[in-house]
Scaffold this motif. Structure first.
Motif, PDB file in Angstrom:
ATOM      1  N   MET A   1       0.797  -1.169  -0.107  1.00  0.00           N
ATOM      2  CA  MET A   1       0.055   0.147  -0.057  1.00  0.00           C
ATOM      3  C   MET A   1       0.777   1.213   0.021  1.00  0.00           C
ATOM      4  N   ARG A   2       0.308   2.213  -0.733  1.00  0.00           N
ATOM      5  CA  ARG A   2       1.222   3.536  -0.611  1.00  0.00           C
ATOM      6  C   ARG A   2       0.306   4.543  -0.433  1.00  0.00           C
ATOM      7  N   GLU A   3       0.964   5.681   0.032  1.00  0.00           N
ATOM      8  CA  GLU A   3       0.096   6.983   0.425  1.00  0.00           C
ATOM      9  C   GLU A   3       0.436   7.744  -0.840  1.00  0.00           C
ATOM     10  N   ILE A   4      -0.895   8.505  -1.312  1.00  0.00           N
ATOM     11  CA  ILE A   4      -0.808   9.302  -2.384  1.00  0.00           C
ATOM     12  C   ILE A   4      -1.668  10.826  -1.686  1.00  0.00           C
ATOM     13  N   ARG A   5      -0.691  12.030  -1.859  1.00  0.00           N
ATOM     14  CA  ARG A   5      -1.609  13.061  -1.264  1.00  0.00           C
ATOM     15  C   ARG A   5      -1.476  14.120  -2.622  1.00  0.00           C
ATOM     16  N   LEU A   6      -2.549  14.796  -2.862  1.00  0.00           N
ATOM     17  CA  LEU A   6      -2.806  15.884  -3.881  1.00  0.00           C
ATOM     18  C   LEU A   6      -2.852  17.307  -3.046  1.00  0.00           C
ATOM     19  N   PHE A   7      -1.966  18.273  -3.810  1.00  0.00           N
ATOM     20  CA  PHE A   7      -2.113  19.413  -3.357  1.00  0.00           C
ATOM     21  C   PHE A   7      -2.095  20.710  -4.608  1.00  0.00           C
ATOM     22  N   GLU A   8      -2.703  21.593  -4.089  1.00  0.00           N
ATOM     23  CA  GLU A   8      -2.672  22.654  -5.046  1.00  0.00           C
ATOM     24  C   GLU A   8      -2.232  23.995  -4.552  1.00  0.00           C
ATOM     25  N   LEU A   9      -1.311  24.586  -5.361  1.00  0.00           N
ATOM     26  CA  LEU A   9      -0.762  25.973  -5.002  1.00  0.00           C
ATOM     27  C   LEU A   9      -1.575  27.116  -5.943  1.00  0.00           C
ATOM     28  N   ASP A  10      -1.644  28.207  -5.082  1.00  0.00           N
ATOM     29  CA  ASP A  10      -2.291  29.327  -5.820  1.00  0.00           C
ATOM     30  C   ASP A  10      -1.347  29.870  -6.721  1.00  0.00           C
ATOM     31  N   PRO A  11      -1.748  30.798  -7.495  1.00  0.00           N
ATOM     32  CA  PRO A  11      -0.842  31.631  -8.360  1.00  0.00           C
ATOM     33  C   PRO A  11       0.053  32.503  -7.363  1.00  0.00           C
ATOM     34  N   GLY A  12       1.513  32.285  -7.929  1.00  0.00           N
ATOM     35  CA  GLY A  12       2.337  32.981  -7.272  1.00  0.00           C
ATOM     36  C   GLY A  12       2.792  32.527  -5.555  1.00  0.00           C
ATOM     37  N   GLN A  13       2.269  31.495  -5.242  1.00  0.00           N
ATOM     38  CA  GLN A  13       2.677  31.043  -4.033  1.00  0.00           C
ATOM     39  C   GLN A  13       3.952  30.102  -4.002  1.00  0.00           C
ATOM     40  N   THR A  14       4.526  30.126  -2.915  1.00  0.00           N
ATOM     41  CA  THR A  14       5.722  29.260  -2.563  1.00  0.00           C
ATOM     42  C   THR A  14       5.601  28.641  -1.364  1.00  0.00           C
ATOM     43  N   VAL A  15       5.969  27.625  -1.099  1.00  0.00           N
ATOM     44  CA  VAL A  15       5.785  26.543  -0.103  1.00  0.00           C
ATOM     45  C   VAL A  15       7.077  25.882   0.290  1.00  0.00           C
ATOM     46  N   PHE A  16       7.312  25.561   1.457  1.00  0.00           N
ATOM     47  CA  PHE A  16       8.417  24.556   1.951  1.00  0.00           C
ATOM     48  C   PHE A  16       8.225  23.210   2.030  1.00  0.00           C
ATOM     49  N   TRP A  17       8.932  22.176   1.502  1.00  0.00           N
ATOM     50  CA  TRP A  17       8.646  20.911   1.685  1.00  0.00           C
ATOM     51  C   TRP A  17       9.775  20.170   2.289  1.00  0.00           C
ATOM     52  N   ARG A  18       9.711  19.534   3.428  1.00  0.00           N
ATOM     53  CA  ARG A  18      10.877  18.619   3.940  1.00  0.00           C
ATOM     54  C   ARG A  18      10.541  17.184   3.979  1.00  0.00           C
ATOM     55  N   SER A  19      11.355  16.261   3.419  1.00  0.00           N
ATOM     56  CA  SER A  19      10.974  15.177   3.316  1.00  0.00           C
ATOM     57  C   SER A  19      11.794  14.551   4.625  1.00  0.00           C
ATOM     58  N   PRO A  20      11.119  13.822   5.466  1.00  0.00           N
ATOM     59  CA  PRO A  20      11.879  13.272   6.578  1.00  0.00           C
ATOM     60  C   PRO A  20      13.171  12.182   6.096  1.00  0.00           C
ATOM     61  N   ALA A  21      14.160  12.410   7.010  1.00  0.00           N
ATOM     62  CA  ALA A  21      15.399  11.785   6.616  1.00  0.00           C
ATOM     63  C   ALA A  21      14.843  10.066   6.594  1.00  0.00           C
ATOM     64  N   ALA A  22      13.977   9.500   7.350  1.00  0.00           N
ATOM     65  CA  ALA A  22      13.953   8.092   7.525  1.00  0.00           C
ATOM     66  C   ALA A  22      13.037   7.664   6.324  1.00  0.00           C
ATOM     67  N   GLU A  23      12.464   8.341   5.779  1.00  0.00           N
ATOM     68  CA  GLU A  23      11.314   7.859   4.525  1.00  0.00           C
ATOM     69  C   GLU A  23      12.190   7.547   3.471  1.00  0.00           C
ATOM     70  N   ARG A  24      11.448   6.712   2.553  1.00  0.00           N
ATOM     71  CA  ARG A  24      11.832   6.525   1.334  1.00  0.00           C
ATOM     72  C   ARG A  24      11.668   7.565   0.445  1.00  0.00           C
ATOM     73  N   PRO A  25      12.351   7.678  -0.761  1.00  0.00           N
ATOM     74  CA  PRO A  25      11.842   8.893  -1.741  1.00  0.00           C
ATOM     75  C   PRO A  25      10.372   9.011  -1.901  1.00  0.00           C
ATOM     76  N   GLN A  26      10.273  10.222  -2.223  1.00  0.00           N
ATOM     77  CA  GLN A  26       8.901  10.758  -2.540  1.00  0.00           C
ATOM     78  C   GLN A  26       8.717  11.037  -3.972  1.00  0.00           C
ATOM     79  N   SER A  27       7.827  10.765  -4.737  1.00  0.00           N
ATOM     80  CA  SER A  27       7.533  11.207  -6.074  1.00  0.00           C
ATOM     81  C   SER A  27       6.643  12.311  -6.118  1.00  0.00           C
ATOM     82  N   LEU A  28       7.134  13.323  -6.768  1.00  0.00           N
ATOM     83  CA  LEU A  28       6.244  14.537  -6.770  1.00  0.00           C
ATOM     84  C   LEU A  28       6.056  14.696  -8.291  1.00  0.00           C
ATOM     85  N   GLN A  29       4.680  14.615  -8.819  1.00  0.00           N
ATOM     86  CA  GLN A  29       4.333  14.730 -10.353  1.00  0.00           C
ATOM     87  C   GLN A  29       3.245  15.756 -10.543  1.00  0.00           C
ATOM     88  N   VAL A  30       3.711  16.712 -11.214  1.00  0.00           N
ATOM     89  CA  VAL A  30       2.679  17.862 -11.477  1.00  0.00           C
ATOM     90  C   VAL A  30       1.476  17.372 -12.461  1.00  0.00           C
TER      91      VAL A  30
END
Length: 117
Positions: free
Chosen positions: A1-30
């Motif tokens: 099983m895997r977790e999938i999350r959906l995100f939306e950023l508003d025009p001109g918005q900037t956010v910070f994302w930190r992947s926990p060190a212990a986790e496996r790689p995460q795939s970000l798809q636009v």
């Protein structure tokens, strides 16, 4: 099983994302729009459009931003793989159960045929 999350950023918005060190790689798809991505320690920025993806390694710090139209993206982790010993044990347990199920169905059909005459 895997977790999938959906995100939306508003025009001109900037956010910070930190992947926990212990986790496996995460795939970000636009999924929609244009995404600007800056990885801490890298000199070049990344620009991803719909359909493109980027792998965020465990412990990486990433800034995500949008251009004029905003962006929609999906963040997912790969499914956990069973170790060979766990897979072998699951096969040993599952195989007899499946054979019992098949044998029970055959016995049921045979009994139905004999009862019909």
């Amino acid at each position: 099983m895997r977790e999938i999350r959906l995100f939306e950023l508003d025009p001109g918005q900037t956010v910070f994302w930190r992947s926990p060190a212990a986790e496996r790689p995460q795939s970000l798809q636009v999924l929609q729009g244009l995404l600007w991505l800056t990885v801490e320690g890298e000199h070049a920025d990344h620009w991803l459009s719909a359909g493109e993806s980027f792998e965020i390694r465990g412990g990486q710090r990433v800034w995500l931003g949008t251009w004029q139209d905003g962006a929609r993206m999906r963040m997912s982790q790969p499914a956990k793989l069973l170790s060979s010993s766990t897979r072998h044990r699951a096969l040993r347990i599952g195989l007899p159960l499946s054979w019992r199920s098949i044998a029970a169905r055959i016995a049921s059909r045979t009994a139905t045929r004999f009862s019909r005459g």
